[in-house]
Design a protein around this motif. Sequence first.
Motif, PDB file in Angstrom:
ATOM      1  N   GLU A  96       0.160 -16.662  -1.045  1.00  0.00           N
ATOM      2  CA  GLU A  96      -1.019 -16.477  -0.809  1.00  0.00           C
ATOM      3  C   GLU A  96      -1.496 -14.870  -0.652  1.00  0.00           C
ATOM      4  N   ALA A  97      -0.406 -14.124  -0.156  1.00  0.00           N
ATOM      5  CA  ALA A  97      -0.435 -12.775  -0.033  1.00  0.00           C
ATOM      6  C   ALA A  97      -0.373 -11.863  -1.402  1.00  0.00           C
ATOM      7  N   ALA A  98       0.311 -12.720  -2.152  1.00  0.00           N
ATOM      8  CA  ALA A  98       0.672 -12.068  -3.431  1.00  0.00           C
ATOM      9  C   ALA A  98      -0.531 -12.213  -4.282  1.00  0.00           C
ATOM     10  N   ALA A  99      -1.149 -13.430  -4.194  1.00  0.00           N
ATOM     11  CA  ALA A  99      -2.431 -13.639  -5.177  1.00  0.00           C
ATOM     12  C   ALA A  99      -3.520 -12.581  -4.693  1.00  0.00           C
ATOM     13  N   ARG A 100      -3.664 -12.528  -3.159  1.00  0.00           N
ATOM     14  CA  ARG A 100      -4.497 -11.479  -2.736  1.00  0.00           C
ATOM     15  C   ARG A 100      -4.303 -10.224  -3.019  1.00  0.00           C
ATOM     16  N   LEU A 101      -3.080  -9.718  -3.022  1.00  0.00           N
ATOM     17  CA  LEU A 101      -2.712  -8.360  -3.509  1.00  0.00           C
ATOM     18  C   LEU A 101      -3.065  -8.202  -5.012  1.00  0.00           C
ATOM     19  N   GLN A 102      -2.754  -9.197  -5.690  1.00  0.00           N
ATOM     20  CA  GLN A 102      -3.382  -8.865  -7.012  1.00  0.00           C
ATOM     21  C   GLN A 102      -4.664  -8.583  -7.246  1.00  0.00           C
ATOM     22  N   GLY A 103      -5.464  -9.220  -6.416  1.00  0.00           N
ATOM     23  CA  GLY A 103      -6.862  -9.104  -6.346  1.00  0.00           C
ATOM     24  C   GLY A 103      -7.219  -7.627  -6.110  1.00  0.00           C
ATOM     25  N   LEU A 104      -6.627  -7.263  -5.039  1.00  0.00           N
ATOM     26  CA  LEU A 104      -6.701  -5.935  -4.355  1.00  0.00           C
ATOM     27  C   LEU A 104      -6.273  -4.863  -5.415  1.00  0.00           C
ATOM     28  N   GLN A 105      -5.079  -4.864  -6.046  1.00  0.00           N
ATOM     29  CA  GLN A 105      -4.810  -3.947  -7.172  1.00  0.00           C
ATOM     30  C   GLN A 105      -5.853  -3.915  -8.190  1.00  0.00           C
ATOM     31  N   LYS A 106      -6.648  -4.974  -8.750  1.00  0.00           N
ATOM     32  CA  LYS A 106      -7.429  -4.964  -9.641  1.00  0.00           C
ATOM     33  C   LYS A 106      -8.668  -4.357  -9.381  1.00  0.00           C
ATOM     34  N   LEU A 107      -9.169  -4.545  -7.948  1.00  0.00           N
ATOM     35  CA  LEU A 107     -10.130  -3.944  -7.502  1.00  0.00           C
ATOM     36  C   LEU A 107     -10.071  -2.244  -7.395  1.00  0.00           C
ATOM     37  N   LEU A 108      -9.097  -1.914  -7.065  1.00  0.00           N
ATOM     38  CA  LEU A 108      -8.618  -0.494  -6.918  1.00  0.00           C
ATOM     39  C   LEU A 108      -8.680   0.247  -8.445  1.00  0.00           C
ATOM     40  N   THR A 109      -8.045  -0.425  -9.249  1.00  0.00           N
ATOM     41  CA  THR A 109      -7.867  -0.088 -10.688  1.00  0.00           C
ATOM     42  C   THR A 109      -9.361   0.122 -11.440  1.00  0.00           C
ATOM     43  N   GLU A 110     -10.117  -0.867 -10.953  1.00  0.00           N
ATOM     44  CA  GLU A 110     -11.442  -0.919 -11.741  1.00  0.00           C
ATOM     45  C   GLU A 110     -12.403   0.133 -11.006  1.00  0.00           C
TER      46      GLU A 110
ATOM     47  N   ARG B   5     -12.480   5.300 -11.367  1.00  0.00           N
ATOM     48  CA  ARG B   5     -13.452   6.303 -12.278  1.00  0.00           C
ATOM     49  C   ARG B   5     -14.479   6.864 -11.268  1.00  0.00           C
ATOM     50  N   PHE B   6     -14.939   6.161 -10.036  1.00  0.00           N
ATOM     51  CA  PHE B   6     -16.019   6.640  -9.411  1.00  0.00           C
ATOM     52  C   PHE B   6     -15.409   6.726  -7.925  1.00  0.00           C
ATOM     53  N   LEU B   7     -14.463   6.605  -7.703  1.00  0.00           N
ATOM     54  CA  LEU B   7     -13.934   6.810  -6.194  1.00  0.00           C
ATOM     55  C   LEU B   7     -13.453   8.062  -6.145  1.00  0.00           C
ATOM     56  N   PRO B   8     -13.383   8.741  -5.099  1.00  0.00           N
ATOM     57  CA  PRO B   8     -12.862  10.285  -4.730  1.00  0.00           C
ATOM     58  C   PRO B   8     -11.459  10.094  -5.077  1.00  0.00           C
ATOM     59  N   SER B   9     -10.758  11.002  -5.693  1.00  0.00           N
ATOM     60  CA  SER B   9      -9.102  11.171  -5.748  1.00  0.00           C
ATOM     61  C   SER B   9      -8.514  10.795  -4.564  1.00  0.00           C
ATOM     62  N   TYR B  10      -9.152  11.305  -3.214  1.00  0.00           N
ATOM     63  CA  TYR B  10      -8.163  11.077  -2.020  1.00  0.00           C
ATOM     64  C   TYR B  10      -8.392   9.556  -1.573  1.00  0.00           C
ATOM     65  N   GLU B  11      -9.294   8.891  -2.091  1.00  0.00           N
ATOM     66  CA  GLU B  11      -9.471   7.448  -1.689  1.00  0.00           C
ATOM     67  C   GLU B  11      -8.501   6.686  -2.607  1.00  0.00           C
TER      68      GLU B  11
ATOM     69  N   VAL C  86     -14.682   1.119  -0.760  1.00  0.00           N
ATOM     70  CA  VAL C  86     -13.836   1.445   0.131  1.00  0.00           C
ATOM     71  C   VAL C  86     -13.687   0.407   1.249  1.00  0.00           C
ATOM     72  N   ALA C  87     -15.005  -0.064   1.817  1.00  0.00           N
ATOM     73  CA  ALA C  87     -14.887  -1.134   2.834  1.00  0.00           C
ATOM     74  C   ALA C  87     -14.264  -2.610   2.411  1.00  0.00           C
ATOM     75  N   ALA C  88     -14.290  -2.807   1.110  1.00  0.00           N
ATOM     76  CA  ALA C  88     -13.841  -3.903   0.399  1.00  0.00           C
ATOM     77  C   ALA C  88     -12.428  -3.884   0.291  1.00  0.00           C
ATOM     78  N   LEU C  89     -11.945  -2.655   0.099  1.00  0.00           N
ATOM     79  CA  LEU C  89     -10.311  -2.406  -0.141  1.00  0.00           C
ATOM     80  C   LEU C  89      -9.938  -2.570   1.318  1.00  0.00           C
TER      81      LEU C  89
ATOM     82  N   LYS D 144     -23.679   6.501  -6.352  1.00  0.00           N
ATOM     83  CA  LYS D 144     -22.303   6.760  -6.598  1.00  0.00           C
ATOM     84  C   LYS D 144     -21.791   6.779  -5.375  1.00  0.00           C
ATOM     85  N   GLU D 145     -22.262   7.364  -4.327  1.00  0.00           N
ATOM     86  CA  GLU D 145     -21.961   7.470  -2.961  1.00  0.00           C
ATOM     87  C   GLU D 145     -21.913   6.166  -2.192  1.00  0.00           C
ATOM     88  N   GLU D 146     -23.005   5.236  -2.479  1.00  0.00           N
ATOM     89  CA  GLU D 146     -23.104   4.014  -1.872  1.00  0.00           C
ATOM     90  C   GLU D 146     -22.181   2.903  -2.374  1.00  0.00           C
ATOM     91  N   ARG D 147     -22.044   3.059  -3.704  1.00  0.00           N
ATOM     92  CA  ARG D 147     -20.881   2.135  -4.483  1.00  0.00           C
ATOM     93  C   ARG D 147     -19.566   2.568  -3.905  1.00  0.00           C
TER      94      ARG D 147
END
Length: 317
Positions: free
Chosen positions: A59-73, A76-82, A38-41, A30-33
Amino acid sequence: VLPERLQRRGAERQQGVERQRQKKEAQVVKEERSEFVVAALAREREAVEALLMAGQPEEAAARLQGLQKLLTESVRFLPSYEVRQGQEAVSRLQADLAARRQQLQPKKKFAFRSLKKEAVPSSDSRSAESPCPAASESPAGPGLAEGEPTGPPLCGFSGSEGKELELGPAELLQRDVELSELRGCRLWLRGNANTLRVRDCHGCTVLCGPVSTSVLVDGCSDCVLVLACQQLRTHRTRGSRFYVHVTSRAVIEDCREVFFAPYTWSYPGIDGDFESSRLDRNVNNWNLVDDFDWLATNEPSPNWSLIPEQERISCWD
């Protein structure tokens, strides 16, 4: 031959050692994931900022959508602070994107025009509001909610009671929309907005077309909200019903008696709006809700539930 009691005690000890080993391994994974995400974000955030600086908002909008998706997914395992840091970063980037788009819009050329008489205001209650403030105005409403961006003026309605209000495709196209301090209103938002914020509304029905990125609902009560979006966050909301098409997992916090059902609204042109929003119509996680106030994994949250099929609304006209 060892007594049965000693054999049982030895087996129990061995099982305890094995459980501790598995727990330790799971924690390491979990810590490694978490570190990887966090590094990917951080990398994606830097990429969006670089695209905005280079004057490439789409291009930024498309990349931002990917960022949002990564964060949302990863909620469940990220610390609430992150999670909070990520949400605030996404909100800031959304505001920066909207500001950059506005800067890059071509300025209208000056031309002499004949003066026209002002049109007589329509008596239709739906058009009685001025839905989109001018560039010099700031949107009405209380202070910003947590994680909410500050940026150019928003499009929407504020401070109305008992009215029918409407925005169409031309007004909504990739705009940031805000609905605030409404009482007993019914709203039709036909088109593809970029973001939507519904704040301090009570006893309202909101029918909204596909939103490209996120919807934030904060401080509402006794509302019916029909929403299609990539990310749905709901704070401080009571006694409300959500009919949603959401491609990630919805998140609630400090909410009570909120209910969920699949998105059931349709209108002429909605297929084109879904296409321009880039939402996947084949992915709808309407029944997957993360409650930040309920940490137990073996019991369902008492703060939300599904609307029984026989109680769901299918016709909104």
